[in-house]
Structures are given as C-alpha cells and as structure tokens.
Enzyme design. Structure first.
Site, PDB file in Angstrom:
ATOM      1  N   SER A 229       0.815  -1.229   0.000  1.00  0.00           N
ATOM      2  CA  SER A 229       0.000   0.000   0.000  1.00  0.00           C
ATOM      3  C   SER A 229       0.842   1.271   0.000  1.00  0.00           C
ATOM      4  CB  SER A 229      -0.892   0.009   1.250  1.00  0.00           C
ATOM      5  OG  SER A 229      -1.704  -1.123   1.292  1.00  0.00           O
TER       6      SER A 229
ATOM      7  N   CYS B  52      -9.622  -7.750  22.408  1.00  0.00           N
ATOM      8  CA  CYS B  52     -10.993  -7.211  22.384  1.00  0.00           C
ATOM      9  C   CYS B  52     -11.968  -8.010  23.263  1.00  0.00           C
ATOM     10  CB  CYS B  52     -11.497  -7.156  20.952  1.00  0.00           C
ATOM     11  SG  CYS B  52     -11.120  -8.626  19.985  1.00  0.00           S
TER      12      CYS B  52
ATOM     13  N   HIS C 289     -18.726  -7.998  20.571  1.00  0.00           N
ATOM     14  CA  HIS C 289     -18.553  -9.305  21.216  1.00  0.00           C
ATOM     15  C   HIS C 289     -19.542  -9.437  22.375  1.00  0.00           C
ATOM     16  CE1 HIS C 289     -15.154  -9.840  18.751  1.00  0.00           C
ATOM     17  NE2 HIS C 289     -14.172  -9.755  19.615  1.00  0.00           N
TER      18      HIS C 289
ATOM     19  N   ASN D 266     -16.003  -4.533  19.670  1.00  0.00           N
ATOM     20  CA  ASN D 266     -14.620  -5.048  19.623  1.00  0.00           C
ATOM     21  C   ASN D 266     -13.623  -4.150  18.911  1.00  0.00           C
ATOM     22  OD1 ASN D 266     -16.477  -6.275  17.572  1.00  0.00           O
ATOM     23  ND2 ASN D 266     -14.524  -6.807  16.630  1.00  0.00           N
TER      24      ASN D 266
END
Ligand code: NAP
Length: 357
Positions: A40, A150, A243, A335
């Site tokens: 990238s 998370c 979550h 999360n």
C-alpha cells in the site's frame, strides 16, 4: 493549544479504519502519518483502504499517501504518538523500533502485552499501571503501552467493580465474538454464514493471562497477578461488530444481583474524573430488559457522541445457584471501538491528561 501529532500503523485494516474514523476532528490529536504494508506504500489512503465503515472516509485523510511502517517515515511526517494496529507477527519488532526512536507507542496488538515493563491498560480499570512506563524510559527514549485483546476488555471492565466491592474467586466466560475481530480478511463468508466456529486460536489463553495482569497490581516496579481462577470458551459467530459474553462468577463476599447492578452502574474512574474527550459518561450501562444486550441494538452505546461504542452494556444479571456466591450476566462490548481503537485513543488521552505526553 497545539494538537499532538499522530501516526497510525496498520491504518487500512479493520482496526486502522476505526482509528481514522474516531480521530477525525479530535480536539487534542491530529493524524499526520498513515501507514500500511509495502503493497500500500505510496498509494492515497482512499485507494489503499477498502473502507467498510458506514460513515464516509474523512476527506483530509483520504488524500494522504501511505508511508512505510518504519520510525524514519513516521517521524519525518512529524508524528510523536503512534497507534499500532499491525498484525502481531510484525508488531513485536516494529513497535520496539518505534519506541527506541523516541516515539510513544499505543498498541492494540498482543506483541508486548505481557512484557514486564509494559502496561496492559484499560484506563477505567488499571490506570495506575501507567507507572510501569518509568522502567521503560530508563532503557529507551520512547515507550510502549498496550491495550488488551478485544474479548478481555468488556470482561475486565465489568469485573473491576465486582472485584473492588465483593472480591472475586472464580470467573467462567463463554464468548460469542464478531467477525470484525478476525480482521477484514479473517473469516471467509462460506465458513461462517449459517454457522458458528467454536474455536479462536490462542484466544482463551489470552483472556486468562491478560485478565490476571489487568486485575492485578503494580507494586515496587513489578506487576503482580490477581489471584482469581479463570476459564474461557471462545466462539466466532455471524455478527459483524460487537462481542457478547456470558459470564459466571463466584464472589468472596455474598452479594445479590441488585447490588452487582448498582456497583456496575455507579462505576466511574480516572478518565471520567479527568473528563477525557473519549471517556464514556458511564463506562458500564446496565439494561433491565430480559432480552438485552444485543449486538445490533447496543454496540454503539455510550455518551457523549465521541464515546459511542465505548460503554460496555450488561444485562440479565442473576444468581447462579451452581456456584458458591454465584452471579451470572451477559455483556456486550464493541470489539473494534472499545476493544481496540477507542481504548487506545482513551489511553493516549489519559497519557496527555496526566502530563506524561
Ligand atoms: P487487518 O484488518 O488484517 O489489518 C492489518 C493492517 O496491517 C492493514 O493495514 C495492513 O496493510 C497492515 N499490514 C499488514 N502487513 C504489514 C506489514 N508487514 N507491515 C506493515 N503493515 C502491515 O487486522 P485488524 O483486525 O485491524 O487487526 C490489527 C491488529 O489489532 C492485530 O494485531 C489484531 O490482533 C489486533 N486487534 C484486533 C481487534 C479487532 O477487533 N479486529 C481488536 C483488538 C486487537 P495492507 O492494507 O497494506 O495489507
């Protein structure tokens, strides 16, 4: 007031996009460097990132060119603080190099979470662990602070007030984790539609070891784990973000669901006292409806506007007669916001609020 200049590592990914989204118009921070993989580098952010959020990509960042994930490139752009959302395989070396070159690294990755001089921080839960930075500064000009996995964040957030008020002996958790937790290319659609996957590599071990560090103490220059028995079973479900976790626990002192609900609702800590921009007014929101929390309805909970997705939502608090002093409840935590970018931004705000940066 001059804004603190920010670099984002892994800016095109699932977590990286959350940073870009949450840092638009931030009152204290300004993004000056966006980084991603070699593939990238040199592209405009709008071409490098496969944007998946429902709010438009911020125009000022869309035009920025991706730079290499090396200290020289990040510093040349003027950044002082670096948020790291790198894959864990590259994070260990890169984050250390950044800190050695004087950058202040706040990482979502697991690479340095368990290092003996690195705080593993949820600002509402264990802000006092920031004292561990002192030992790092004897070795290098910058430092690393990490945020937890998370899955651990919502759990630690809800356990903290219970631990303080009633003591904790044992915690069991069964998770239903969102797809964005595995990264943009993490779980193929053919594997998860009409399905769930009852295994997430290394997740159960991370939940246990991270919780013990976070709920433990930092004394005389060392972390001491909390003495709580922890068991986890982790599962991937067909939900985009958020979550959900079913928690079963044993307290030291007997308590009731009403007392647990009250101590969670009343919970407030250093980020709220310091009035940090991304701190939710109420870190834990307790809902009384029998069928909440739900990911689609509750994952963006939190006030003010900047703290949307930063609150942990709890429901179905009840007694568990199969355990001694047993309590059980269901929690929901976003999360990629509270579980990653939002928590890291709150850590950086905490560092500024306390005059560390
Ligand atoms: P992701 O969607 O796969 O994104 C990975 C990012 O890292 C992309 O920007 C990618 O750039 C870049 N990258 C890949 N290889 C690189 C390299 N060799 N050098 C520099 N940059 C590289 O992953 P994610 O879900 O955002 O997760 C990022 C990190 O956060 C992971 O360590 C993960 O464990 C952690 N985390 C994730 C969550 C979550 O809910 N997703 C929560 C907490 C923590 P390209 O676009 O150029 O490939």
């Amino acid at each position: 007031m001059a804004k603190i200049k920010i670099g984002i590592l892994g800016s095109t990914g699932s977590v990286g996009q959350r940073y870009v989204n949450m840092l638009r118009d931030h009152p204290w921070f300004e993004v000056v460097a966006l980084s991603a993989s070699e593939a990238s580098v040199g592209k405009k952010y709008r071409d490098a990132a496969k944007w998946v959020l429902d709010k438009e990509m911020p125009e000022e960042m869309a035009e920025m060119r991706i730079v290499k994930a090396i200290p020289h490139a990040i510093k040349a752009a003027g950044a002082e603080v670096v948020f790291s959302a790198l894959p864990s395989e590259v994070a260990r070396r890169t984050e250390l190099e950044m800190a050695e070159e004087g950058l202040f690294v706040v990482a979502d990755t697991s690479a340095h979470r368990m290092d003996p001089d690195v705080p593993l921080l949820i600002p509402e839960v264990n802000f006092e662990h920031l004292a561990a930075i002192e030992a790092q500064r004897k070795k290098r000009s910058g430092f690393i602070v990490t945020g937890p996995n998370c899955t651990t964040i919502g759990l630690a957030m809800t356990l903290k007030p219970i631990q303080t008020e009633f003591g904790l002996r044992r915690v069991l958790v069964s998770t239903m984790q969102a797809l964005s937790g595995a990264g943009f290319f993490g779980v193929p659609s053919m594997a998860i539609l009409d399905n769930l996957i009852p295994y997430i590599k290394n997740e159960e071990e991370k939940v246990a070891s991270e919780l013990l560090k976070i709920l433990g103490s930092f004394r005389d220059g060392c972390f001491e784990n909390a003495s709580i028995k922890i068991g986890a079973s982790c599962h991937r479900v067909c939900v985009l973000d958020g979550h959900t976790e079913a928690v079963f626990l044993e307290t030291e002192k007997a308590t009731s669901p009403d007392e647990v609900a009250k101590c969670m609702s009343d919970f407030s800590s250093e980020p709220q006292r310091l009035r940090l921009p991304s701190a939710p007014d109420h870190p834990i929101i307790v809902r009384n409806e029998p069928d909440r929390p739900q990911p689609r309805l509750d994952r963006l909970s939190g006030t003010p506007e900047r703290a949307k997705g930063m609150a942990t939502v709890v429901g179905r608090i009840r007694k568990e007669s199969a355990l001694d002093n047993g309590i059980k409840y269901v929690l929901l935590s976003h999360n990629t916001i509270r579980g990653a970018a939002g928590n890291a931004i709150l850590i950086a705000e905490c560092l500024k609020g306390k005059g560390i940066i």
